[in-house]
Scaffold this active site. Structure first.
Site, mmCIF file in Angstrom:
data_model
loop_
_atom_site.group_PDB
_atom_site.id
_atom_site.type_symbol
_atom_site.label_atom_id
_atom_site.label_comp_id
_atom_site.label_asym_id
_atom_site.label_seq_id
_atom_site.Cartn_x
_atom_site.Cartn_y
_atom_site.Cartn_z
ATOM 1 N N SER A 117 15.616 11.802 -59.821
ATOM 2 C CA SER A 117 16.428 13.020 -59.874
ATOM 3 C C SER A 117 15.562 14.275 -59.696
ATOM 4 O O SER A 117 14.925 14.433 -58.659
ATOM 5 C CB SER A 117 17.209 13.055 -61.187
ATOM 6 O OG SER A 117 18.103 14.115 -61.173
ATOM 7 N N ASP A 130 17.271 8.720 -56.238
ATOM 8 C CA ASP A 130 18.399 9.639 -56.264
ATOM 9 C C ASP A 130 17.954 11.083 -56.572
ATOM 10 O O ASP A 130 18.275 11.631 -57.629
ATOM 11 C CB ASP A 130 19.484 9.194 -57.250
ATOM 12 C CG ASP A 130 20.854 9.691 -56.791
ATOM 13 O OD1 ASP A 130 21.035 9.846 -55.581
ATOM 14 O OD2 ASP A 130 21.724 9.934 -57.643
ATOM 15 N N HIS A 190 24.139 7.792 -60.807
ATOM 16 C CA HIS A 190 22.839 8.423 -60.697
ATOM 17 C C HIS A 190 21.757 7.498 -61.255
ATOM 18 O O HIS A 190 20.718 7.294 -60.653
ATOM 19 C CB HIS A 190 22.910 9.731 -61.494
ATOM 20 C CG HIS A 190 21.847 10.723 -61.154
ATOM 21 N ND1 HIS A 190 21.449 10.982 -59.871
ATOM 22 C CD2 HIS A 190 21.124 11.558 -61.954
ATOM 23 C CE1 HIS A 190 20.517 11.925 -59.901
ATOM 24 N NE2 HIS A 190 20.296 12.280 -61.150
#
Lengths: 451, 255
Positions: free
Chosen positions: A158, A182, A252
């Site tokens: 992330s 991600d 996610h």
């Protein structure tokens, strides 16, 4: 003599306990910290095979203080992302264990939980630049002590993916590899390459997208971008808000789980280069010829095998699908169906493969398939597991509309070809499929074909 | 919300009409006695007669709208409850009509599905005139060869030929794609090598779409593989004398 046998191990343990340093843990914060907000503090937790369960807290300045931190070994940094609730990431312990099982290396878990924990996402985004500056200085110091940038691998999740990108850019793209799981989308989506991760940030940048419609980044960011299940909704993740917070983070978080499955080589998921997910589902992107004998790149830790060819291709966008849980990988078959019905038929095929006492199922229902007389309809069947050898095949045809008349699909030939394994395709000729009625048959190796 | 607005507008319109034409208002009042007083009050309102303050007029109109809306609901309710004849009310008739319409739609869908003709099941075999031959051989590895099989009139030869012919006839007749074109299968000769059998298959094709049928449905590939997969399916009889070795199957199309 007898006494010594017992005393030696006892003494050794005492010595170990006395000399062993304190075990450091990932910072555990609570929701109240998130509400008040935290200021950035970067902690570096070192794990090696010698101290695989007990982390040493690395000093940012004095690297010689830790004899286990050997510069001759490759070093992998694990950098987490935004922590809205302050809890440690659930995957962080498992991933470093898997990495150490795989290879003798230094695993540095970058704990910037103070800094990432904040209800205000913008503050966490601000902190990414500061954290990157901090880590850049640390890596430069590692270089001073003899570490090579080639041997540095950063795994960023992330926001952590962009931190890796910033560090990489600070080090002129000389870092060996960045794996972005991600990468975060909000506040980064419209930024130029300097403001986010991009392929120039490392010698090799591989990216996985699992939530491009919410928390992830939609566009390609690396030398190879894998879009799991199209990069949007991951199987097994809740579809409604009623499931609580997992509705927000499941897609996610799946990125880390998918990557971990490849570190311990559970099974291979090949990424097929394609311009869009729907084309991939249609089976238009099964050609892996450009990668030679190696075939299409396998997602995950071992994608470095394709590094050279991928660098030549500059940027490659690939797709793969997964199961709802581990083992995540699916098995693809190319299916060709030719019918002799006078009229065009539309519908969905369900295919089952039987063998070794188990069965694998593939439902081709992303859209109604069109079947036309004397024309091969090419489909992509994705099975939840790989059956080898296939003893029997079941077929079911459905129109998906109870009010329409019951149609039959009159198949001249159906051909199933394993996409990865180079083996003889399986065929069956002259099959009459009644709607919603499953037919099971023995497939035969396909003969030569003239039509 | 929109419906409400509409009724309100309609009420205003009604009110305007009442004020301009008292006779009409009275007519309507005959239908709805409960709100007669409200309408009376409305009629006496100066705002609607052209004089009076604008603001007070609007306020009053607002008050009266509520009364009118209730009035309209009551009127509809009343009209629905009107007796059409002996205990049958208007609303019952409306509901019954709706039910009949729904039933007709469902019925027609079912009828359509039921009378749907599968065009692929219709064919006229009298049009199938163009012959198409296939011949070839296969091997019965478990059948012991004797000289008798070479004499056409011998019982053993005839029995074996008949059994194999039946097998082939059943196979092609029951084929969904090929069955309608199939005419007959012949076992022509036996040779040694355990036993090798030579066969001929005859199909008749229609003139129409002849080329396509030859290339696809009645192509060598189809006729051959329907036979081949049948041979692969005969698992249980692998040791029996009638077992045919799938790999031994040969087929040629004759033009």
């Amino acid at each position: 003599m007898f006494l010594w046998q017992y005393l030696t191990p006892l003494l050794l343990t005492t010595v170990l306990i006395c000399t062993a340093q304190e075990c450091h843990e990932f910072t555990d914060l609570s929701l109240s910290h998130a509400i008040i907000g935290t200021s950035l503090r970067v902690r570096l937790l070192l794990y090696t095979r010698e101290i695989s369960t007990c982390a040493a807290l690395l000093s940012h300045t004095n690297l010689t203080a830790h004899p286990q931190f050997k510069m001759s070994r490759p070093t992998t940094f694990i950098i987490h992302g935004y922590r809205p609730t302050g809890s440690p990431p659930v995957w962080v312990n498992e991933i470093r264990e898997l990495l150490l099982d795989r290879k003798d290396m230094n695993v540095v878990v970058v704990d910037w939980n103070r800094g990432a924990t904040n209800v205000n996402y913008l503050k966490a985004v601000e902190n990414t630049h500061k954290a990157a500056g901090n880590l850049t200085a640390f890596i430069k110091r590692m270089q001073d002590h003899g570490a090579s940038l080639n041997d540095i691998h950063m795994i960023g999740v992330s926001l952590g993916a962009h931190i890796s990108g910033f560090i990489g850019a600070n080090l002129n793209g000389q870092v060996g590899r960045i794996t972005a799981l991600d990468p975060a989308g909000p506040m980064f989506t419209s930024l130029p390459p300097e403001g986010r991760l991009d392929p120039t940030d490392a010698q090799f940048v591989d990216v996985l997208h699992t939530d491009i419609d919410a928390l992830g980044f939609r566009e390609t960011l690396g030398h190879i971008d894998f879009y799991a299940n199209g990069g949007t909704d991951q199987p097994g993740c809740p579809r409604t808000i009623f499931s609580g917070q997992s509705y927000f983070k499941c897609d996610h978080q799946r990125s880390a789980l998918l990557f971990m499955d490849t570190v311990n080589r559970t099974c291979d998921s090949r990424g097929f280069p394609c311009s869009s997910y729907s084309k991939f589902l249609d089976g238009d992107c099964m050609d892996c010829g450009q990668f030679g004998d190696a075939g299409c790149p396998v997602f995950g830790y071992d994608v470095t095998q394709w590094k050279d060819v991928l660098l030549k291709l500059n940027q490659t966008k690939t797709y793969f699908t997964t199961n709802a849980q581990s083992p995540f990988c699916m098995t693809q078959y190319r299916v060709e169906v030719m019918i002799w019905n006078k009229e065009v038929r539309w519908g969905y095929l369900t295919i089952k493969l039987h063998g070794n006492g188990t069965e694998a199922v593939a439902v081709i229902d992303h859209k109604a398939s069109e079947f036309r007389r004397y024309t091969d309809t090419r489909l992509l069947a994705q099975f939840n597991k790989d059956i080898q050898p296939v003893k029997k095949v079941s077929l079911k045809f459905s129109i998906g509309n109870a009010l329409k008349p019951k149609h039959k699909l009159r198949i001249l030939r159906i051909r199933l070809t394993h996409v990865v394994r180079k083996e003889r395709p399986l065929c069956r000729y002259d099959v009459l499929l009644e709607e919603n009625k499953e037919i099971t048959f023995n497939p035969i190796p396909c003969g030569e074909s003239n039509f | 919300m929109e419906i409400k607005m509409d009724t309100m507008r309609a009420d205003e319109y009604d009110a305007a009409r009442f004020s301009s034409n008292e006779r009409e208002a009275a007519d309507v009042e005959a239908h709805r006695s409960p709100d007669a007083t409200e309408t009376d009050q409305f009629l006496s309102e100066p705002a609607f007669n052209g004089n009076g303050g604008h603001t007070s007029g609007q306020r009053n109109r607002g008050n009266n709208d509520i009364g009118h809306r209730e009035g309209a609901v009551c009127r509809v309710k009343k009209e629905l409850c009107q007796n059409v004849f002996h205990g049958v009310r208007l609303w019952m008739i409306i509901v019954i009509i709706l039910l009949i319409i729904a039933a007709l739609i469902i019925l027609s869908l079912f009828v359509c599905a039921a009378i749907h003709e599968d065009v692929d099941e219709k064919f006229d075999s009298s049009l199938f005139k163009v012959p198409r031959y296939f011949n070839g051989s296969f091997r019965l590895p478990n059948f012991v060869f004797t000289e008798e099989l070479l004499t056409p009139s011998s019982n053993k030869r005839q029995a074996l030929a008949a059994e194999l012919q039946n097998k082939l006839n059943d196979l092609y007749r029951s084929s969904p794609a090929l069955g309608r074109y199939f005419s007959k299968a012949d076992i022509q000769a036996f040779r040694s090598g355990s036993v090798m059998a030579d066969y001929t298959l005859l199909f008749h094709l229609p003139e129409e779409e002849l080329g396509q049928l030859r290339n696809f449905t009645l192509s060598w590939e189809m006729v051959f593989n329907v036979f081949r997969q049948f041979l692969y399916d005969q698992e249980s009889a692998e040791s029996g004398p009638m077992y045919i070795d799938p790999d031994s199957l040969q087929m040629y199309s004759r033009h």
